[in-house]
Design a protein around this motif. Structure first.
Motif, PDB file in Angstrom:
ATOM      1  N   GLY A   1       0.781  -1.227   0.000  1.00 28.40           N
ATOM      2  CA  GLY A   1       0.000   0.000   0.000  1.00 28.40           C
ATOM      3  C   GLY A   1       0.813   1.278   0.000  1.00 28.40           C
ATOM      4  N   LYS A   2       2.109   1.191  -0.287  1.00 30.09           N
ATOM      5  CA  LYS A   2       2.956   2.383  -0.328  1.00 30.09           C
ATOM      6  C   LYS A   2       3.393   2.634  -1.765  1.00 30.09           C
ATOM      7  CE  LYS A   2       4.858   1.689   4.327  1.00 30.09           C
ATOM      8  NZ  LYS A   2       4.386   0.325   4.577  1.00 30.09           N
ATOM      9  N   ARG A   3       3.601   3.902  -2.076  1.00 28.60           N
ATOM     10  CA  ARG A   3       4.035   4.293  -3.413  1.00 28.60           C
ATOM     11  C   ARG A   3       5.551   4.422  -3.421  1.00 28.60           C
ATOM     12  NH1 ARG A   3       2.535   9.473  -4.079  1.00 28.60           N
ATOM     13  NH2 ARG A   3       3.110   9.368  -6.273  1.00 28.60           N
ATOM     14  N   PRO A   4       6.262   3.470  -4.056  1.00 29.38           N
ATOM     15  CA  PRO A   4       7.723   3.560  -4.058  1.00 29.38           C
ATOM     16  C   PRO A   4       8.235   4.826  -4.736  1.00 29.38           C
ATOM     17  CG  PRO A   4       6.967   1.894  -5.610  1.00 29.38           C
ATOM     18  CD  PRO A   4       5.779   2.278  -4.797  1.00 29.38           C
ATOM     19  N   ALA A   5       7.462   5.337  -5.707  1.00 27.73           N
ATOM     20  CA  ALA A   5       7.908   6.534  -6.424  1.00 27.73           C
ATOM     21  C   ALA A   5       8.080   7.721  -5.481  1.00 27.73           C
ATOM     22  CB  ALA A   5       6.921   6.884  -7.538  1.00 27.73           C
ATOM     23  N   LEU A   6       7.266   7.811  -4.439  1.00 26.29           N
ATOM     24  CA  LEU A   6       7.341   8.939  -3.508  1.00 26.29           C
ATOM     25  C   LEU A   6       8.681   8.958  -2.779  1.00 26.29           C
ATOM     26  CD1 LEU A   6       6.158  11.329  -1.974  1.00 26.29           C
ATOM     27  CD2 LEU A   6       5.096   9.701  -0.391  1.00 26.29           C
ATOM     28  N   LEU A   7       9.097   7.795  -2.256  1.00 21.19           N
ATOM     29  CA  LEU A   7      10.362   7.726  -1.530  1.00 21.19           C
ATOM     30  C   LEU A   7      11.531   8.022  -2.465  1.00 21.19           C
ATOM     31  CD1 LEU A   7      11.968   7.150   1.010  1.00 21.19           C
ATOM     32  CD2 LEU A   7      11.871   4.699   0.467  1.00 21.19           C
ATOM     33  N   VAL A   8      11.502   7.455  -3.663  1.00 21.58           N
ATOM     34  CA  VAL A   8      12.578   7.695  -4.623  1.00 21.58           C
ATOM     35  C   VAL A   8      12.634   9.173  -5.011  1.00 21.58           C
ATOM     36  CG1 VAL A   8      13.418   7.180  -6.950  1.00 21.58           C
ATOM     37  CG2 VAL A   8      12.536   5.337  -5.510  1.00 21.58           C
ATOM     38  N   ASP A   9      11.469   9.787  -5.181  1.00 25.17           N
ATOM     39  CA  ASP A   9      11.421  11.203  -5.546  1.00 25.17           C
ATOM     40  C   ASP A   9      12.048  12.069  -4.458  1.00 25.17           C
ATOM     41  OD1 ASP A   9      10.733  13.551  -6.976  1.00 25.17           O
ATOM     42  OD2 ASP A   9       8.904  13.748  -5.794  1.00 25.17           O
ATOM     43  N   LYS A  10      11.718  11.797  -3.204  1.00 29.52           N
ATOM     44  CA  LYS A  10      12.249  12.611  -2.110  1.00 29.52           C
ATOM     45  C   LYS A  10      13.742  12.359  -1.898  1.00 29.52           C
ATOM     46  CE  LYS A  10       9.966  15.134  -0.462  1.00 29.52           C
ATOM     47  NZ  LYS A  10       9.553  16.461  -0.990  1.00 29.52           N
ATOM     48  N   LEU A  11      14.182  11.137  -2.190  1.00 32.99           N
ATOM     49  CA  LEU A  11      15.618  10.868  -2.138  1.00 32.99           C
ATOM     50  C   LEU A  11      16.339  11.647  -3.241  1.00 32.99           C
ATOM     51  CD1 LEU A  11      15.593   7.012  -1.478  1.00 32.99           C
ATOM     52  CD2 LEU A  11      16.452   8.766   0.089  1.00 32.99           C
ATOM     53  N   GLY A  12      15.722  11.674  -4.428  1.00 27.55           N
ATOM     54  CA  GLY A  12      16.301  12.452  -5.521  1.00 27.55           C
ATOM     55  C   GLY A  12      16.352  13.934  -5.192  1.00 27.55           C
ATOM     56  N   GLU A  13      15.327  14.411  -4.501  1.00 25.83           N
ATOM     57  CA  GLU A  13      15.293  15.811  -4.070  1.00 25.83           C
ATOM     58  C   GLU A  13      16.437  16.120  -3.117  1.00 25.83           C
ATOM     59  OE1 GLU A  13      12.623  17.909  -0.799  1.00 25.83           O
ATOM     60  OE2 GLU A  13      11.460  17.503  -2.620  1.00 25.83           O
ATOM     61  N   ARG A  14      16.645  15.225  -2.126  1.00 26.05           N
ATOM     62  CA  ARG A  14      17.727  15.458  -1.157  1.00 26.05           C
ATOM     63  C   ARG A  14      19.084  15.382  -1.834  1.00 26.05           C
ATOM     64  NH1 ARG A  14      18.675  18.152   2.065  1.00 26.05           N
ATOM     65  NH2 ARG A  14      16.690  18.829   1.267  1.00 26.05           N
ATOM     66  N   LEU A  15      19.202  14.465  -2.792  1.00 20.07           N
ATOM     67  CA  LEU A  15      20.456  14.338  -3.532  1.00 20.07           C
ATOM     68  C   LEU A  15      20.784  15.643  -4.257  1.00 20.07           C
ATOM     69  CD1 LEU A  15      22.483  11.967  -4.172  1.00 20.07           C
ATOM     70  CD2 LEU A  15      21.273  11.721  -6.337  1.00 20.07           C
ATOM     71  N   ALA A  16      19.789  16.234  -4.900  1.00 24.20           N
ATOM     72  CA  ALA A  16      19.994  17.488  -5.628  1.00 24.20           C
ATOM     73  C   ALA A  16      20.379  18.615  -4.679  1.00 24.20           C
ATOM     74  CB  ALA A  16      18.727  17.852  -6.405  1.00 24.20           C
ATOM     75  N   PHE A  17      19.757  18.648  -3.501  1.00 20.70           N
ATOM     76  CA  PHE A  17      20.055  19.735  -2.565  1.00 20.70           C
ATOM     77  C   PHE A  17      21.455  19.598  -1.986  1.00 20.70           C
ATOM     78  CE2 PHE A  17      19.723  22.430   1.171  1.00 20.70           C
ATOM     79  CZ  PHE A  17      19.001  23.505   0.670  1.00 20.70           C
ATOM     80  N   GLU A  18      21.874  18.369  -1.698  1.00 20.74           N
ATOM     81  CA  GLU A  18      23.219  18.173  -1.167  1.00 20.74           C
ATOM     82  C   GLU A  18      24.261  18.538  -2.213  1.00 20.74           C
ATOM     83  OE1 GLU A  18      23.795  17.456   2.111  1.00 20.74           O
ATOM     84  OE2 GLU A  18      21.626  17.719   2.159  1.00 20.74           O
ATOM     85  N   ARG A  19      23.955  18.251  -3.478  1.00 21.37           N
ATOM     86  CA  ARG A  19      24.864  18.664  -4.552  1.00 21.37           C
ATOM     87  C   ARG A  19      24.956  20.189  -4.614  1.00 21.37           C
ATOM     88  NH1 ARG A  19      22.889  15.674  -8.428  1.00 21.37           N
ATOM     89  NH2 ARG A  19      21.280  17.164  -9.020  1.00 21.37           N
ATOM     90  N   SER A  20      23.792  20.852  -4.533  1.00 21.63           N
ATOM     91  CA  SER A  20      23.780  22.317  -4.526  1.00 21.63           C
ATOM     92  C   SER A  20      24.492  22.867  -3.293  1.00 21.63           C
ATOM     93  CB  SER A  20      22.338  22.835  -4.571  1.00 21.63           C
ATOM     94  OG  SER A  20      21.721  22.521  -5.801  1.00 21.63           O
ATOM     95  N   GLY A  21      24.306  22.195  -2.150  1.00 20.28           N
ATOM     96  CA  GLY A  21      24.959  22.633  -0.919  1.00 20.28           C
ATOM     97  C   GLY A  21      26.473  22.580  -1.032  1.00 20.28           C
ATOM     98  N   THR A  22      26.971  21.540  -1.686  1.00 15.39           N
ATOM     99  CA  THR A  22      28.414  21.429  -1.902  1.00 15.39           C
ATOM    100  C   THR A  22      28.917  22.602  -2.732  1.00 15.39           C
ATOM    101  OG1 THR A  22      28.291  19.015  -1.808  1.00 15.39           O
ATOM    102  CG2 THR A  22      30.237  19.973  -2.839  1.00 15.39           C
TER     103      THR A  22
END
Length: 251
Positions: A77-98
């Motif tokens: 009953g969980k949407r795997p796309a949601l978790l992957v999307d938020k992980l991708g979001e954090r990945l992008a922000f950490e790259r920008s933070g660097t």
């Protein structure tokens, strides 16, 4: 350190009372060059919002193992796309933070430090934390069978949101102290975003992932405390009209 001073700033109309009076009178006497109102502008935005597509999508898992994990989440009953999307979001922000801290380091090397401000070693340490967080999220995505090089919708959104912060840090006329404002915004967002990602990982039963992310959250809390301290020190110096007293240029 470049100081904030009184200067020949002519952007305000108070610099020319006679001309400003004429300008106001002209604006009141002459109608706008085209009809319209705030409601009309809002109507156009609504039309575009309703007629446009989505900003992107989450790609399917690239491996059979990843497909099996995704199917298992759907069954529960969980949407795997949601978790992957938020992980991708954090990945992008950490790259920008660097990149943000790299830009701040360049400002430091150009100007030197100030009393109570960051040292080069402190800025480098935070930059290195951001790199490690980036690698951590990459590994988490790969364990789920996701592709960390894919640009998810959340990554697109956060990339656009953080572009202004990078612009501030990279603008040569903005000094080191002023650039710290961009770090404050970034670290405030980083702290809340890690907390939400941890909660999401727990909801998806990813306890190992959540435990790793709690370490990153602790790092970000330290980063935020440091940035707040640096900004407070800079404001105190500026209020007293003191220039930088402890230059700390790179060798």
């Amino acid at each position: 350190m470049k100081q904030i001073t009184m200067g020949t700033n002519t952007t305000g109309i108070a610099t020319s009372p006679l001309d400003s009076k004429k300008l106001v009178e002209f604006a009141q006497a002459v109608p706008p060059s085209s009809p319209g109102s705030e409601a009309d502008a809002a109507a156009v935005r609504i039309e575009y919002a309703r007629g446009s597509g989505t900003i992107g999508s989450v790609p399917p898992p690239a491996s059979l193992k990843g497909m099996a994990k995704a199917a298992g989440e759907l069954i529960q009953g969980k949407r795997p796309a949601l978790l992957v999307d938020k992980l991708g979001e954090r990945l992008a922000f950490e790259r920008s933070g660097t990149r943000l801290y790299e830009a701040i380091l360049a400002k430091f090397d150009a100007e030197g430090g100030f009393e109570g401000g960051p040292t080069r070693a402190e800025l480098e340490a935070i930059r290195d934390d951001e790199i490690r967080h980036f690698a951590m999220v990459c590994r988490a995505m790969e364990r789920l069978g996701a592709d960390p090089t894919a640009q998810t919708p959340g990554a697109d959104v956060i990339g656009l949101a953080s572009s202004g912060l990078l612009s501030v840090a990279a603008e040569p006329r903005i000094n080191l102290g002023q650039s710290l404002e961009s770090l404050l915004v970034a670290e405030l967002a980083d702290n809340d975003s890690w907390r939400m990602l941890i909660d999401l990982a727990v909801a998806y039963g990813q306890d190992e992932m959540a435990a790793e992310f709690r370490i990153a959250e602790q790092h970000e809390m330290i980063h935020l405390a440091l940035v707040r301290k640096w900004l407070s020190s800079k404001l105190a110096l500026d209020a007293r009209g003191q220039p930088s007293t402890t230059p700390q240029r790179a060798a």
